[in-house]
Design a protein around this motif. Structure first.
Motif, PDB file in Angstrom:
ATOM      1  N   PHE A  79       0.814  -1.218   0.000  1.00  0.00           N
ATOM      2  CA  PHE A  79       0.000   0.000   0.000  1.00  0.00           C
ATOM      3  C   PHE A  79       0.854   1.277   0.000  1.00  0.00           C
ATOM      4  CE2 PHE A  79      -2.076  -3.476   2.328  1.00  0.00           C
ATOM      5  CZ  PHE A  79      -3.166  -3.685   1.490  1.00  0.00           C
ATOM      6  N   VAL A  80       2.092   1.157  -0.488  1.00  0.00           N
ATOM      7  CA  VAL A  80       2.986   2.321  -0.516  1.00  0.00           C
ATOM      8  C   VAL A  80       2.359   3.469  -1.293  1.00  0.00           C
ATOM      9  CG1 VAL A  80       5.223   3.183  -1.320  1.00  0.00           C
ATOM     10  CG2 VAL A  80       5.077   0.932  -0.250  1.00  0.00           C
ATOM     11  N   ARG A  81       1.738   3.157  -2.423  1.00  0.00           N
ATOM     12  CA  ARG A  81       1.142   4.219  -3.240  1.00  0.00           C
ATOM     13  C   ARG A  81       0.034   4.941  -2.473  1.00  0.00           C
ATOM     14  NH1 ARG A  81      -0.349   1.190  -8.711  1.00  0.00           N
ATOM     15  NH2 ARG A  81      -1.081   3.260  -9.368  1.00  0.00           N
ATOM     16  N   ASN A  82      -0.756   4.204  -1.699  1.00  0.00           N
ATOM     17  CA  ASN A  82      -1.812   4.829  -0.896  1.00  0.00           C
ATOM     18  C   ASN A  82      -1.220   5.763   0.155  1.00  0.00           C
ATOM     19  OD1 ASN A  82      -2.641   1.878  -1.652  1.00  0.00           O
ATOM     20  ND2 ASN A  82      -4.570   2.996  -1.462  1.00  0.00           N
ATOM     21  N   ILE A  83      -0.109   5.354   0.755  1.00  0.00           N
ATOM     22  CA  ILE A  83       0.547   6.167   1.781  1.00  0.00           C
ATOM     23  C   ILE A  83       1.115   7.434   1.154  1.00  0.00           C
ATOM     24  CG2 ILE A  83       2.438   6.196   3.461  1.00  0.00           C
ATOM     25  CD1 ILE A  83       1.933   3.018   3.556  1.00  0.00           C
ATOM     26  N   CYS A  84       1.699   7.300  -0.035  1.00  0.00           N
ATOM     27  CA  CYS A  84       2.210   8.479  -0.737  1.00  0.00           C
ATOM     28  C   CYS A  84       1.080   9.442  -1.094  1.00  0.00           C
ATOM     29  CB  CYS A  84       2.937   8.052  -2.007  1.00  0.00           C
ATOM     30  SG  CYS A  84       4.500   7.197  -1.733  1.00  0.00           S
ATOM     31  N   MET A  85      -0.077   8.898  -1.409  1.00  0.00           N
ATOM     32  CA  MET A  85      -1.214   9.739  -1.779  1.00  0.00           C
ATOM     33  C   MET A  85      -1.628  10.674  -0.647  1.00  0.00           C
ATOM     34  SD  MET A  85      -3.420   6.937  -3.942  1.00  0.00           S
ATOM     35  CE  MET A  85      -4.953   7.893  -4.017  1.00  0.00           C
ATOM     36  N   ALA A  86      -1.377  10.254   0.595  1.00  0.00           N
ATOM     37  CA  ALA A  86      -1.704  11.121   1.726  1.00  0.00           C
ATOM     38  C   ALA A  86      -0.839  12.378   1.732  1.00  0.00           C
ATOM     39  CB  ALA A  86      -1.521  10.357   3.041  1.00  0.00           C
ATOM     40  N   PHE A  87       0.372  12.278   1.159  1.00  0.00           N
ATOM     41  CA  PHE A  87       1.273  13.431   1.076  1.00  0.00           C
ATOM     42  C   PHE A  87       1.036  14.269  -0.177  1.00  0.00           C
ATOM     43  CE2 PHE A  87       3.521  11.013   4.232  1.00  0.00           C
ATOM     44  CZ  PHE A  87       4.246  11.943   4.962  1.00  0.00           C
ATOM     45  N   ASP A  88       0.309  13.738  -1.127  1.00  0.00           N
ATOM     46  CA  ASP A  88       0.133  14.378  -2.432  1.00  0.00           C
ATOM     47  C   ASP A  88      -0.855  15.542  -2.319  1.00  0.00           C
ATOM     48  OD1 ASP A  88      -0.372  15.077  -5.070  1.00  0.00           O
ATOM     49  OD2 ASP A  88      -0.261  13.009  -5.789  1.00  0.00           O
ATOM     50  N   LEU A  89      -0.321  16.728  -2.066  1.00  0.00           N
ATOM     51  CA  LEU A  89      -1.185  17.890  -1.829  1.00  0.00           C
ATOM     52  C   LEU A  89      -1.931  18.310  -3.092  1.00  0.00           C
ATOM     53  CD1 LEU A  89       1.020  20.072   0.556  1.00  0.00           C
ATOM     54  CD2 LEU A  89      -0.655  18.301   1.112  1.00  0.00           C
ATOM     55  N   HIS A  90      -1.336  18.136  -4.249  1.00  0.00           N
ATOM     56  CA  HIS A  90      -2.032  18.464  -5.502  1.00  0.00           C
ATOM     57  C   HIS A  90      -3.262  17.581  -5.668  1.00  0.00           C
ATOM     58  CE1 HIS A  90       0.835  21.295  -7.290  1.00  0.00           C
ATOM     59  NE2 HIS A  90       1.792  20.547  -6.755  1.00  0.00           N
ATOM     60  N   LEU A  91      -3.111  16.303  -5.386  1.00  0.00           N
ATOM     61  CA  LEU A  91      -4.221  15.361  -5.495  1.00  0.00           C
ATOM     62  C   LEU A  91      -5.305  15.671  -4.470  1.00  0.00           C
ATOM     63  CD1 LEU A  91      -5.184  12.725  -6.927  1.00  0.00           C
ATOM     64  CD2 LEU A  91      -4.016  11.456  -5.106  1.00  0.00           C
ATOM     65  N   ARG A 117      -6.002  18.589  -3.138  1.00  0.00           N
ATOM     66  CA  ARG A 117      -6.672  19.861  -3.402  1.00  0.00           C
ATOM     67  C   ARG A 117      -7.603  19.791  -4.602  1.00  0.00           C
ATOM     68  NH1 ARG A 117      -0.910  22.834  -2.590  1.00  0.00           N
ATOM     69  NH2 ARG A 117      -0.923  22.926  -0.309  1.00  0.00           N
ATOM     70  N   LYS A 118      -7.300  18.865  -5.512  1.00  0.00           N
ATOM     71  CA  LYS A 118      -8.137  18.764  -6.701  1.00  0.00           C
ATOM     72  C   LYS A 118      -8.260  17.305  -7.109  1.00  0.00           C
ATOM     73  CE  LYS A 118      -8.807  20.508 -11.393  1.00  0.00           C
ATOM     74  NZ  LYS A 118      -8.224  21.269 -12.525  1.00  0.00           N
ATOM     75  N   SER A 119      -9.247  16.638  -6.557  1.00  0.00           N
ATOM     76  CA  SER A 119      -9.476  15.238  -6.910  1.00  0.00           C
ATOM     77  C   SER A 119      -9.902  15.146  -8.366  1.00  0.00           C
ATOM     78  CB  SER A 119     -10.564  14.630  -6.025  1.00  0.00           C
ATOM     79  OG  SER A 119     -10.164  14.643  -4.676  1.00  0.00           O
ATOM     80  N   PRO A 120      -9.384  14.130  -9.089  1.00  0.00           N
ATOM     81  CA  PRO A 120      -9.736  14.024 -10.515  1.00  0.00           C
ATOM     82  C   PRO A 120     -11.206  13.723 -10.725  1.00  0.00           C
ATOM     83  CG  PRO A 120      -8.506  12.094  -9.783  1.00  0.00           C
ATOM     84  CD  PRO A 120      -8.461  13.083  -8.662  1.00  0.00           C
TER      85      PRO A 120
END
Length: 454
Positions: A428-440, A442-445
């Motif tokens: 689940f590394v990608r999920n954990i990184c997503m928590a840090f992804d401020l661009h994502l 602030r603006k969910s696709p």
């Protein structure tokens, strides 16, 4: 009914070969002149000490593989080779004209497409052309991707003579029904042949790429593929999830129906089965979706916390500046990204105008740089840290709060100034990184952008 962690966290998410991810680049504020300044700054900071990296995209393939999401041009006409190499060398000369001294090249990776589409003579012409403007670092690492069906002994020998010591072969899966579905028919003996050739010639790191989650793939298929792989003992493996993104690649990923794809827990079991077998055969899990023997440079880099990740994937050494040459290639100065046009005819035309074929990019601000470092730490070292001077950013408390549920599921350990990913958290590394992804955040696709994380 209690849902599994795989079901809970299997959501669309980036693969984090960059931050910000490409859909969140600020293209409106980007200019080629800014990119040139960013490129020159990175060169001045890194060339003499560490050298630079080159990624060279060779886009031609003789047939379409329906699992592939790469930029490619399907043709059996090999007369295209010389024109393309001439264009790549023209692009390289334009970059070199911006530099105060000859670049020192530490890494080269030939990707595609199918790099072994090109003849030995043309590959030699390409590499010699690159070094007519550059010097070769003493501890260089040159690598290329080879198609088992068309990689020749002559190509392997020639690239070895030119300094290449690492090669990766695309395997995907050995089951005939899977190979037919993805239009990638290659018998095991073809893979074994090129692997043994590479060993005989002297390559020090031979890799195989295996994919789980392919259409019609079963646990028995994964077991068979891993057992065959172990019999020829490549030095490292990429064992990664099939990225089903037909909304991006159109008909290229519609050679089968959605119901033919393993999903959720079934798909994850394919990975876990392969992982157990690989571990039993001496392969160690590294970063996300990668395995290596203890003798491979990637294992040593992981142990020494010197592994790096960029658009070329994981590498055993880090260079600050990576120049992407060829159609669709992406360059990375650490401070900025720049992508070439994806259209081959436009690529040729822009170079005719003596201009860099860059059509979009992103210049990182201070916040981007901090977040990028955290995501790089998590994907390479499975941990990251901060204090008041370095690594801290204004929204960190909110990020940590959003990670509480992941912590409750025992996928991470949150310390006073750090986060560590547990063994259970590896998938689940990608999920954990997503928590840090401020661009994502602030603006969910609003439309499909990414493949599933698990």
């Amino acid at each position: 009914m209690k849902i599994s962690l795989t079901q809970k966290y299997n959501v669309p998410g980036p693969r984090y070969t960059s931050y910000p991810t490409v859909p969140y680049w600020n293209e409106a504020a980007f200019t080629v002149e800014e990119w040139k300044s960013s490129f020159q700054k990175a060169f001045s900071e890194s060339n003499s000490e560490n050298g630079i990296s080159l990624y060279i995209h060779l886009p031609f393939c003789e047939s379409m593989c329906t699992f592939c999401g790469c930029n490619k041009r399907i043709t059996k006409n090999h007369s295209v080779e010389e024109k393309y190499i001439k264009a790549v060398l023209k692009e390289w000369s334009l970059y070199c004209s911006l530099l105060p001294e000859r670049p020192l090249i530490k890494e080269i990776h030939l990707g595609g497409g199918t790099p072994t589409f090109f003849s030995s003579n043309n590959l030699e012409h390409l590499i010699n052309g690159i070094f007519s403007f550059a010097n070769k670092a003493e501890n260089h690492e040159f690598s290329f991707e080879g198609h088992p069906n068309n990689t020749t002994y002559e190509q392997l020998k020639k690239l070895y003579e030119l300094g290449f010591r690492r090669v990766s072969f695309g395997v995907q899966d050995y089951a005939e029904k899977v190979q037919k579905a993805i239009n990638r028919i290659q018998p095991f003996h073809n893979v074994a042949k090129v692997t043994f050739w590479a060993k005989e010639i002297g390559y020090t790191s031979i890799g195989h790429d295996i994919i789980f989650g392919l259409p019609f793939q079963t646990i028995e298929d994964v077991i068979d593929t891993v057992e065959k792989t172990n019999s020829v003992k490549p030095d490292r493996l990429a064992f990664y999830s099939y990225a089903h993104v037909p909304w991006i690649k159109g008909n290229g990923q519609r050679g089968f129906n959605e119901e033919n794809l393993p999903k959720d827990a079934e798909k994850r079991q394919l990975y876990e089965t392969g992982k157990i077998l690989l571990s039993a055969n001496g392969y160690h899990e590294i970063g996300m979706d990668h395995f290596a023997l203890k003798t491979d440079s990637l294992f040593h880099a992981s142990q020494n916390k010197k592994m790096h990740r960029n658009f070329m994937g994981y590498s055993a050494s880090k260079t600050q500046l990576m120049i992407g040459l060829g159609v669709s290639s992406i360059s990375d100065s650490w401070y900025g990204f720049a992508q070439n046009t994806k259209n081959l005819e436009d690529y040729y035309q822009i170079l005719e105008w003596n201009q860099l074929p860059v059509v979009k990019g992103h210049i990182l601000d201070e916040e981007d740089l901090i977040i990028r470092k955290h995501i790089l730490n998590l994907t390479c070292e499975l941990e990251t840290s901060w204090n008041n001077e370095t690594g801290y950013f204004e929204e960190l408390p909110e990020v940590l709060l959003s990670l509480k549920e992941i912590e409750n599921d025992e996928l991470i350990i949150i310390g006073e100034n750090s986060i560590k990913i547990t063994e259970a958290g590896r998938p689940f590394v990608r999920n954990i990184c997503m928590a840090f992804d401020l661009h994502l955040k602030r603006k969910s696709p609003e439309t499909n952008l990414f493949s599933m994380t698990v």
